[in-house]
Design an enzyme around this catalytic site. Structure first.
Site, PDB file in Angstrom:
ATOM      1  N   ARG A 114       5.073 -13.013  10.123  1.00 40.06           N
ATOM      2  CA  ARG A 114       5.656 -11.691   9.934  1.00 40.06           C
ATOM      3  C   ARG A 114       7.096 -11.682  10.425  1.00 40.06           C
ATOM      4  O   ARG A 114       7.471 -12.467  11.292  1.00 40.06           O
ATOM      5  CB  ARG A 114       4.878 -10.650  10.753  1.00 40.06           C
ATOM      6  N   GLU A 127       0.859  -1.177   0.000  1.00 40.06           N
ATOM      7  CA  GLU A 127       0.000   0.000   0.000  1.00 40.06           C
ATOM      8  C   GLU A 127       0.901   1.234   0.000  1.00 40.06           C
ATOM      9  O   GLU A 127       1.750   1.368   0.881  1.00 40.06           O
ATOM     10  CB  GLU A 127      -0.898   0.001   1.230  1.00 40.06           C
ATOM     11  N   LYS A 143       3.332   0.669  10.415  1.00 39.02           N
ATOM     12  CA  LYS A 143       3.419   1.923   9.667  1.00 39.02           C
ATOM     13  C   LYS A 143       2.886   3.089  10.488  1.00 39.02           C
ATOM     14  O   LYS A 143       3.372   4.215  10.372  1.00 39.02           O
ATOM     15  CB  LYS A 143       2.639   1.798   8.354  1.00 39.02           C
TER      16      LYS A 143
END
Length: 794
Positions: A498, A278, A508
């Site tokens: 992750r 993104e 983020k």
């Protein structure tokens, strides 16, 4: 599926009812996948009220070993288990083998029953006779080996004659027969057999030292090729996911043969993956793992990987981030097959949303975000959930034409509000935003959600393997439900853990906060684990990819990788690529009194520790004069046995030069601060001091050495996992950046360019920072020389 609180207690009770011991039951609950499978199996078998332990153990085996490509037939198999037509592990394993070959095709019941030994009964008399015969055949060997006999060989012979016999009864008979033949077990039976050594001729003596060779353990196939775990595109007809609905129905997700054949025709049977960031921030080291998985699988299989910008939110995306992502992907060594945007498919997504409404699987909703949240928590349907299809079609068209205010309507998918999976609670597909889109312009005022967009674009781009991190696992049900109700091709979905590294933050939101509030110096601050920050710090993409590959593509969630493991890979790379130079951070002046003032000698210094004398490129010139500078920490007024630096009356070796001995110390007026040292050098080099010092000399009489700025970076946070702290900002390390404004360097560094890396001898690895100017070079410390991880073992 994350099991917590009361739900965990209920599942534990369910597992105990089928005869699992408490330890096994609790260990099972710790594994989300096995928990989901076993719960489904118990419900399919209609044994929620419990069963005996024998059947329970068979259910557990079904939950953990049943072939994924034949889920269609699992309910039928469970009927055989519950009715005890299949009652032994051997029969169950045979059923798995049979059904794995059948896959989703229909099969003949008599062939299945024959393959699994259904109805075959082995009497105690038959089994006893067989055991007696096998013992008679092997009597001599058994008497010789006694209880060291490998009984597995005996059981193998029994299974050949009676594959469906009860293994427990067979064991009892074998144990009884062993006792009958051998009697009580003795101490001699437990002794290790002595190894008889055959005499060999002594070879002729050879004048050489024996070399001990450690044979390393052979790496597993997954270590050699981490992508070996992924299926081939042509296997994507097998069921590997089930979606359970609150009404008891089950969606077994797979492609039809026709749909898969059409997909393979388009792709040519090649692997197609996608890296879908993104564009709302800078990429960090977690994205490096995602790139390795997505681009790496495509590369290993000779396929293609899209770089796809997930740009469904026009308010968060920036051109700066898009440019950065494309540039950093290339720096990491990956080449996209094609660069696409989710917004490229806005028209397709809109048309499919209309079709979704027509099929009765979506509706226009007018609840506020607060009301949606409340209704989801209570598992209540929206008041507008069952509005007429025609009405939703008109309202959705009004949304598209900008006739409804922002926040007054959304399009929601009609999924399952009573599901155990909250990601099936009628997720939002479209919302109104009167905001121009950075890529699509001002054409749209309705924008699709991630949950609606992601799976459809995967399908439209014919992605074979949709790979993502484990937090998206609960979204798998929604992913497949949507593709199923729209009759679209379904990619293979797989989640991996992750990448979490100690002493930093990776979200983020947190990264954006400390960047925008000036806790750090921008997205490329060398203290951050952003890829831009790591590059600026001097970390190479090769080291990052090596680190990621070493971790592997696992599903073990919540694992925290220690920073020193990452630093090990950085050192391994820089040790091979960064030339050695001499730099003094905190200079202390040394005047060599017996070296002629004004004379300057050029010495050869090694760029590499294994430099060959005849290779001139492996050396650089370093000047030495009667004034040199050493590290202030390399001098003490009081000597000690464990100290190898310079002290009054003590000698130390100047690297690449000669030994010097401290003869005098010049102190400041406070009688404590050392201003200058006087020393004499040993031109014969006969003295052999233990200490070796790095140094920098005046390049010419009266002129200072090259001054450089050095930035010493350390861990950004004091705690290993600051993200779990309530006041995580208070955990910031105040000493994470220390600036040394006037270090001294050898003249050869004067022409260093931005990004060049060096090893400052005895200090660490450093890289030239972008803040460097023609007047002053700035160096960032990449990593120290200390290697705790390498010493402890990789």
């Amino acid at each position: 599926m994350v099991v917590k609180g009361e739900e965990s207690d209920k599942i534990l009770e369910l597992f105990l009812k089928i005869g699992l011991d408490e330890r096994t039951a609790r260990n099972t609950i710790a594994n989300n996948k096995v928990t989901a499978n076993l719960t489904a199996v118990i419900h399919e078998a209609a044994l929620t009220d419990g069963c005996d332990r024998t059947i329970g153990n068979l259910l557990y085996t079904v939950a953990t070993k049943y072939p994924a490509n034949a889920l269609k037939h699992r309910p039928k198999l469970l009927e055989y288990v519950v009715s005890s037509k299949i009652k032994t592990p051997a029969q169950l394993e045979a059923s798995f083998s049979f059904l794995s070959n059948v896959a989703s095709e229909d099969f003949k019941q008599d062939e299945f029953e024959e393959a699994c030994g259904v109805g075959v009964e082995v009497s105690l008399e038959e089994l006893t006779q067989t055991v007696n015969e096998i013992f008679e055949e092997n009597k001599a060997v058994i008497l010789e080996r006694r209880y060291r006999m490998n009984v597995g060989e005996l059981f193998g012979s029994i299974r050949k004659k009676h594959p469906w016999a009860d293994p427990k009864i067979a064991k009892q008979l074998v144990d009884a027969k062993m006792y009958e033949l051998l009697g009580e077990r003795t101490a001699a039976d437990d002794e290790k057999p002595s190894k008889k050594k055959e005499k060999k001729e002594k070879p002729a003596k050879v004048e050489s030292k024996a070399v001990v060779v450690d044979t390393p353990a052979q790496p597993s196939e997954e270590e050699l090729n981490p992508f070996s775990i992924f299926p081939a595109p042509e296997d994507n007809i097998k069921v590997h996911t089930e979606v359970f609905f609150s009404n008891g129905s089950v969606l077994r997700c797979c492609n039809t043969r026709e749909r898969l054949d059409n997909h393979l025709k388009v792709t040519g049977g090649r692997v197609f993956t996608r890296f879908p960031p993104e564009p709302n921030g800078y990429l960090h080291i977690g994205h490096a793992k995602a790139m390795f998985v997505d681009f790496g699988l495509a590369k290993e299989r000779g396929g293609c990987c899209y770089l796809r910008y997930d740009d469904t939110n026009p308010e968060a995306e920036k051109k700066e981030y898009i440019t950065h992502i494309e540039e950093i992907v290339q720096w990491m060594g990956w080449e996209p097959f094609k660069i696409t945007y989710s917004s490229d498919y806005f028209q397709d997504l809109y048309e499919l949303a209309v079709e979704l409404i027509r099929r009765g699987h979506a509706y226009v909703d007018h609840q506020t975000p607060e009301e949606i949240k409340e209704y989801r928590e209570k598992k209540m349907n929206s008041p507008w959930r069952d509005r007429p299809i025609a009405e939703s079609l008109k309202l959705f068209d009004d949304m598209k034409r900008g006739l409804i205010e922002e926040g007054k309507a959304t399009l929601r998918m009609k999924q399952d509000m009573q599901s155990d999976n909250f990601n099936m609670y009628d997720l939002i597909a479209y919302r109104i935003k009167f905001t121009p889109h950075p890529h699509a312009g001002d054409k749209w005022c309705i924008y699709p959600s991630y949950d609606y967009t992601h799976c459809i674009v995967d399908s439209l781009e014919n992605i074979t393997h949709s790979l993502c991190t484990l937090e998206f696992e609960t979204r798998r049900a929604s992913y497949y439900w949507l593709l199923h109700v729209l009759d679209l091709y379904q990619p293979y979905v797989w989640e991996y853990s992750r990448l979490n590294v100690t002493n930093t933050v990776m979200s983020k939101r947190k990264l954006n906060y400390i960047v925008t509030n000036k806790y750090v110096d921008g997205w490329d601050d060398p203290r951050l684990m952003t890829l831009a920050g790591l590059r600026r710090r001097g970390v190479t993409s090769t080291a990052i990819n090596s680190f990621v590959r070493g971790i592997g593509i696992t599903r073990s969630d919540c694992s925290m990788i220690r920073m020193d493991r990452f630093e090990y890979h950085i050192r391994e790379e820089l040790n091979k690529t960064a030339p050695r130079v001499l730099v003094v951070l905190h200079p202390l002046k040394v005047v060599i009194t017996n070296l002629e003032s004004g004379s300057v000698l050029d010495l050869d210094a090694k760029k590499w520790p294994d430099a060959q004398a005849d290779d001139t490129s492996a050396f650089y010139k370093v000047p030495i004069s009667n004034v040199v500078y050493i590290e202030r920490s390399d001098f003490r007024m009081k000597d000690s046995k464990d100290y190898y630096g310079l002290a009054p009356g003590k000698s130390a070796l100047l690297r690449y030069a000669f030994p010097i001995k401290c003869t005098d110390v010049i102190l400041a007026d406070d009688k404590e601060t050392v201003l200058e040292i006087r020393a004499e050098y040993d031109p014969s080099k006969k003295s052999k001091p233990k200490g070796v010092l790095h140094w920098v000399a005046e390049p010419s009489p009266g002129s200072d050495p090259l001054k450089v700025e050095v930035r010493l970076f350390d861990k950004l946070f004091n705690s290993e996992n600051p993200a779990e702290l309530d006041d995580w900002l208070a955990d910031l390390n105040p000493n994470s950046k220390v600036v040394v404004p006037a270090a001294y360097a050898v003249p050869s560094l004067r022409n260093a360019a931005i990004g060049d890396t060096f090893q400052f001898e005895r200090l660490g690895y450093f890289a030239v920072d972008k803040d460097s100017t023609a007047e002053k070079l700035v160096f960032n410390r990449t990593v120290t020389l200390k290697d705790a991880y390498g010493k402890a073992g990789k």
